[in-house]
Design a protein around this motif. Structure first.
Motif, PDB file in Angstrom:
ATOM      1  N   UNK A 114      -4.894  -5.710  13.068  1.00 24.85           N
ATOM      2  CA  UNK A 114      -4.115  -5.091  14.140  1.00 24.85           C
ATOM      3  C   UNK A 114      -4.838  -3.880  14.698  1.00 24.85           C
ATOM      4  N   UNK A 115      -4.678  -3.608  15.979  1.00 22.52           N
ATOM      5  CA  UNK A 115      -5.171  -2.329  16.516  1.00 22.52           C
ATOM      6  C   UNK A 115      -4.405  -1.161  15.893  1.00 22.52           C
ATOM      7  N   UNK A 116      -5.017   0.005  15.921  1.00 22.74           N
ATOM      8  CA  UNK A 116      -4.373   1.168  15.304  1.00 22.74           C
ATOM      9  C   UNK A 116      -3.027   1.477  15.942  1.00 22.74           C
ATOM     10  N   UNK A 117      -2.954   1.380  17.265  1.00 24.71           N
ATOM     11  CA  UNK A 117      -1.691   1.711  17.929  1.00 24.71           C
ATOM     12  C   UNK A 117      -0.584   0.756  17.499  1.00 24.71           C
ATOM     13  N   UNK A 118      -0.904  -0.553  17.408  1.00 18.99           N
ATOM     14  CA  UNK A 118       0.098  -1.520  16.964  1.00 18.99           C
ATOM     15  C   UNK A 118       0.465  -1.293  15.503  1.00 18.99           C
ATOM     16  N   UNK A 119      -0.526  -0.968  14.678  1.00 19.05           N
ATOM     17  CA  UNK A 119      -0.262  -0.712  13.264  1.00 19.05           C
ATOM     18  C   UNK A 119       0.663   0.486  13.097  1.00 19.05           C
ATOM     19  N   UNK A 120       0.413   1.568  13.836  1.00 20.35           N
ATOM     20  CA  UNK A 120       1.264   2.750  13.730  1.00 20.35           C
ATOM     21  C   UNK A 120       2.685   2.448  14.199  1.00 20.35           C
ATOM     22  N   UNK A 121       2.802   1.609  15.240  1.00 19.81           N
ATOM     23  CA  UNK A 121       4.137   1.247  15.728  1.00 19.81           C
ATOM     24  C   UNK A 121       4.907   0.461  14.684  1.00 19.81           C
ATOM     25  N   UNK A 140       0.839  -1.199   0.000  1.00 20.48           N
ATOM     26  CA  UNK A 140       0.000   0.000   0.000  1.00 20.48           C
ATOM     27  C   UNK A 140       0.875   1.250   0.000  1.00 20.48           C
ATOM     28  N   UNK A 141       1.981   1.226   0.738  1.00 14.54           N
ATOM     29  CA  UNK A 141       2.878   2.386   0.749  1.00 14.54           C
ATOM     30  C   UNK A 141       3.474   2.625  -0.632  1.00 14.54           C
ATOM     31  N   UNK A 142       3.850   1.553  -1.345  1.00 12.80           N
ATOM     32  CA  UNK A 142       4.359   1.707  -2.707  1.00 12.80           C
ATOM     33  C   UNK A 142       3.270   2.188  -3.658  1.00 12.80           C
ATOM     34  N   UNK A 143       2.028   1.809  -3.401  1.00 11.29           N
ATOM     35  CA  UNK A 143       0.932   2.254  -4.258  1.00 11.29           C
ATOM     36  C   UNK A 143       0.709   3.756  -4.130  1.00 11.29           C
ATOM     37  N   UNK A 144       0.936   4.316  -2.950  1.00 10.00           N
ATOM     38  CA  UNK A 144       0.764   5.749  -2.729  1.00 10.00           C
ATOM     39  C   UNK A 144       2.048   6.541  -2.993  1.00 10.00           C
ATOM     40  N   UNK A 145       3.073   5.894  -3.563  1.00 16.39           N
ATOM     41  CA  UNK A 145       4.362   6.573  -3.715  1.00 16.39           C
ATOM     42  C   UNK A 145       4.268   7.747  -4.673  1.00 16.39           C
ATOM     43  N   UNK A 175      -4.620   6.833   6.122  1.00 11.60           N
ATOM     44  CA  UNK A 175      -5.090   6.322   4.841  1.00 11.60           C
ATOM     45  C   UNK A 175      -4.497   4.953   4.552  1.00 11.60           C
ATOM     46  N   UNK A 176      -3.249   4.737   4.933  1.00 14.27           N
ATOM     47  CA  UNK A 176      -2.627   3.432   4.726  1.00 14.27           C
ATOM     48  C   UNK A 176      -3.311   2.380   5.593  1.00 14.27           C
ATOM     49  N   UNK A 177      -3.665   2.748   6.820  1.00 15.23           N
ATOM     50  CA  UNK A 177      -4.337   1.792   7.707  1.00 15.23           C
ATOM     51  C   UNK A 177      -5.666   1.344   7.112  1.00 15.23           C
ATOM     52  N   UNK A 178      -6.423   2.274   6.577  1.00 11.53           N
ATOM     53  CA  UNK A 178      -7.718   1.915   5.993  1.00 11.53           C
ATOM     54  C   UNK A 178      -7.550   1.052   4.751  1.00 11.53           C
ATOM     55  N   UNK A 221       9.961   1.980   8.907  1.00 13.94           N
ATOM     56  CA  UNK A 221      10.392   3.168   8.180  1.00 13.94           C
ATOM     57  C   UNK A 221       9.402   3.657   7.157  1.00 13.94           C
ATOM     58  N   UNK A 222       8.181   3.111   7.150  1.00 19.52           N
ATOM     59  CA  UNK A 222       7.186   3.509   6.162  1.00 19.52           C
ATOM     60  C   UNK A 222       6.543   4.834   6.517  1.00 19.52           C
ATOM     61  N   UNK A 223       6.477   5.153   7.794  1.00 20.44           N
ATOM     62  CA  UNK A 223       5.905   6.439   8.198  1.00 20.44           C
ATOM     63  C   UNK A 223       6.766   7.594   7.703  1.00 20.44           C
ATOM     64  N   UNK A 224       8.079   7.456   7.833  1.00 20.59           N
ATOM     65  CA  UNK A 224       8.970   8.491   7.329  1.00 20.59           C
ATOM     66  C   UNK A 224       8.927   8.559   5.812  1.00 20.59           C
TER      67      UNK A 224
END
Length: 741
Positions: free
Chosen positions: A236-243, A194-199, A208-211, A249-252
């Protein structure tokens, strides 16, 4: 010769090349083969002996000798009790436990035992089999160790002199933890996808990536989600997904610029597959990139430029390069005037350079000569007479397979036809994957570091690094930059050692592209292929024409034969059904004043034809692109198709205008800034919302009509008289109007 003993066993008593005494004879240890040792006698009256190492070590007269022939003392290991004095009872118990396992791996026997356990007998098992048996044994006891990990621990224990203290620390505790943690690997893969799709999309947040990941989980793993345990692992819960996104390194990556995100997404998955070629020209990578240097254009203004290079994979040589102007056209979309970039014919000229040596130009450094370089000059002169001239130190490499991207110039039929004529195979790189042409990309990076940044007009690698006043510098022309780049290739690039080039005979020696070419051409040879004048005509741009009494038409230009041979073909069909009876013609876009018509009958011949109005453009360096720009400009201004004479005169005017540059009045004209599409009245006057008085039609005076003839409007019935009151005299025509013709 000395070195570590190889095989399933190791010993600290002898090494390869040591002298030993056995059975009253001096021997040299030459090899270890399994449980056997090979001894080579020092005297010539005996043959080499292969025997068990156990028999050699247990012999009464066995001794290891030094260079003087004296017996060396047996290496004494430190006492085990002395090593364990400083440990606690738990650490001592753990060290002795591991020490016993390592002894069993090394010798096949546990300390204090005289017989080997099943699976550890040294006579019937190999060292790898014992490690695998020990790994299964420890796994049953709750300790997960692969057989390779056990081998690493045994090596460390042996190198430390069988010191059990090194076994107290588990090396696995120092490893970097897996960034994915205990998260299911399928979810981790979806995060990357999904991160590569939004590149290449506009930047967004991790929400948006979580959804999107949650949606893909329901689409692809709907059957698994019926199991509550699988659903807990995947959703996954949102907190675990964000972690996890932050650890990976996908958040950066989401916060980076679109260009950097797209470049990261273009990288293929590891491990990378390098391009391999064993002979010059076997595989060639061709690519086009902005030069990032401002140059002087034909109109005297600063413009950009594009660089196209061909890099040989086997020798890393720059076979050819081409620099062309990159100008954005002006006008409506689809009908822009003056636009220019790398064309298909420029790529053809690049391929033509690969078949001819690079001639030295006046003023070049003498070190650029091929005679004084690492190239096999004498052998090349014997094979190709062109090297006897003043040739620069750039090898002639004929490409056999080229790797190109899917840009429009590379996909043209003309470029494909030329590659087929020259016997060149084409391989297309994947879209948005620059790693398919890594050598060409590295060449562009290197030319910026060692060449472009030293030229006036260097714009830097990005807009953030661009300097001030670039256009006001003393810039070079396209031809000057082309000559300087070719000199840099022959003087610097081809003679600079490359870390990726190693000698086949001496791998430790770093070679330059010319030296690598010398190594490879000695094994594969060099066969010159000089393109003749007829071959060069086949490289020109094709045009299919009809022969009439006026001549032939090529791009709205009339051509007639110089010797009258064209009259024999007037009104005759070519006989080529796939071309509707038209004849093949070729023209040079940069020198369009002369073209050639190909008569395929009776063996084929080329008929030269000359532009009909060539005399109007005498001594004028005009090109096909100048003709196109002038024709478009006249078509937009006049509103209809103009004749060839008008276009030729327009080309002459354009060249005069470019030689002069912008006039003083044009340069001094103020440039109005953009101030919005409409203007909102915000002054102290009446408000736009205030009511206005009703309009009286009788108070509005009639506007005088212009004396425009009806034929200019397309029909005489539209020539209406001016409206005026019946009792008034007709108004005189306004001053400055043109009377009707």
């Amino acid at each position: 010769m000395t070195g570590a003993v190889s095989g399933w066993f190791e010993t600290d008593r002898v090494r390869l090349g040591d002298l030993v005494r056995w059975r009253g004879v001096l021997w040299e240890v030459s090899a270890f083969k399994g449980r056997q040792i090979t001894l080579r006698p020092q005297s010539g009256d005996q043959a080499p002996v292969d025997t068990l190492w156990r028999e050699v070590e247990n012999a009464p007269d066995f001794a290891v000798l030094d260079q003087d022939g004296q017996a060396t003392a047996r290496k004494q290991l430190p006492a085990l009790g002395e090593l364990l004095e400083t440990l606690t009872s738990e650490e001592r118990e753990k060290a002795l436990w591991w020490h016993g396992h390592m002894k069993e791996l090394q010798t096949g026997l546990r300390p204090g035992c005289t017989t080997a356990r099943p699976g550890y007998a040294p006579d019937t098992t190999t060292f790898k089999q014992r490690c695998q048996t020990k790994s299964a044994e420890l796994a049953a006891a709750g300790f997960e160790f692969s057989w390779r990990a056990l081998d690493d621990r045994r090596r460390a224990w042996k190198e430390a002199g069988e010191n059990p203290l090194v076994l107290l620390h588990d090396g696995r505790k120092n490893r970097t933890p897996d960034p994915g943690g205990r998260t299911d690997k399928r979810v981790i893969a979806l995060m990357h996808e999904v991160t590569a799709r939004h590149a290449r999309a506009s930047g967004g947040r991790v929400t948006r990536v979580y959804e999107d990941v949650e949606t893909l989980i329901h689409e692809r793993f709907g059957r698994e989600l019926k199991d509550p345990r699988e659903a807990e692992r995947l959703l996954l819960p949102r907190s675990t997904f964000y972690t996890r996104m932050r650890e990976l390194g996908l958040t950066e990556s989401l916060k980076q610029t679109t260009r950097r995100r797209g470049r990261r997404a273009s990288k293929p998955s590891r491990p990378y597959t390098p391009s391999v070629a064993l002979r010059p020209g076997q595989l060639v990578q061709i690519d086009t990139s902005p030069l990032k240097v401002k140059v002087i254009g034909d109109d005297g203004r600063a413009i950009s430029a594009e660089l196209t290079a061909a890099i040989d994979v086997a020798s890393r040589s720059c076979m050819a390069l081409m620099i062309v102007p990159a100008v954005t056209g002006e006008g409506q979309p689809g009908r822009r005037i003056g636009g220019r970039a790398t064309k298909a014919f420029d790529l053809v000229l690049l391929l033509a350079q690969c078949f001819a040596p690079l001639s030295m130009r006046p003023g070049w450094d003498p070190l650029t000569a091929a005679r004084d370089s690492a190239l096999p000059y004498d052998q090349l002169c014997a094979a190709d007479a062109r090297f006897a001239e003043a040739i620069a130190a750039r090898p002639v490499i004929h490409p056999r397979t080229i790797v190109i991207d899917q840009g429009s110039p590379y996909l043209s039929d003309h470029f494909k036809m030329v590659c087929s004529f020259l016997g060149i195979s084409i391989e297309y790189a994947r879209k948005d994957t620059p790693t398919d042409k890594p050598l060409a990309e590295a060449f562009f990076h290197g030319i910026g570091d060692t060449f472009s940044q030293f030229l006036p007009g260097w714009t830097g690698r990005s807009f953030e690094q661009r300097g001030y006043g670039i256009e006001r510098q003393r810039l070079f022309s396209i031809n000057q930059v082309q000559a300087a780049a070719e000199e840099w290739v022959a003087l610097d690039y081809q003679q600079q050692p490359h870390e990726g080039l190693r000698s086949p005979l001496y791998p430790g020696m770093v070679l330059s592209p010319n030296q690598m070419y010398d190594q490879l051409v000695a094994g594969y040879g060099y066969r010159p292929r000089q393109l003749t004048a007829e071959d060069n005509r086949k490289l020109l741009v094709p045009a299919w024409v009809t022969v009439t009494d006026k001549g032939i038409q090529i791009e709205n230009r009339t051509y007639r034969s110089l010797d009258g041979r064209l009259r024999e073909l007037e009104g005759l069909p070519s006989g080529l059904a796939r071309k509707n009876g038209r004849w093949e013609a070729r023209y040079y876009p940069y020198y369009p004043d002369v073209a050639w018509l190909y008569d395929h009958r009776m063996g084929g011949q080329w008929i030269p034809v000359e532009f009909l109005y060539r005399h109007l453009l005498a001594d004028l360096p005009w090109t096909h692109y100048d003709w196109q720009a002038a024709a478009e400009e006249l078509a937009l201004n006049e509103g209809h198709r103009v004749d060839e004479v008008a276009i030729a005169l327009a080309v002459k005017r354009r060249h005069r205008r470019t030689r002069r540059g912008p006039t003083a009045r044009q340069a001094a004209e103020p440039r109005l800034p953009f101030r919005g599409v409409i203007r909102l009245e915000t002054g102290d006057g009446e408000s736009a919302d205030a009511p206005t008085a009703p309009l009286d039609p009788d108070t509005v005076p009639a506007a005088p009509s212009l004396p425009v003839p009806g034929r200019d409007l397309g029909d005489d019935r539209y020539a209406l008289p001016a409206l005026a009151p019946a009792d008034s005299e007709p108004d005189p025509p306004p001053t400055g109007t043109v009377p009707p013709a």
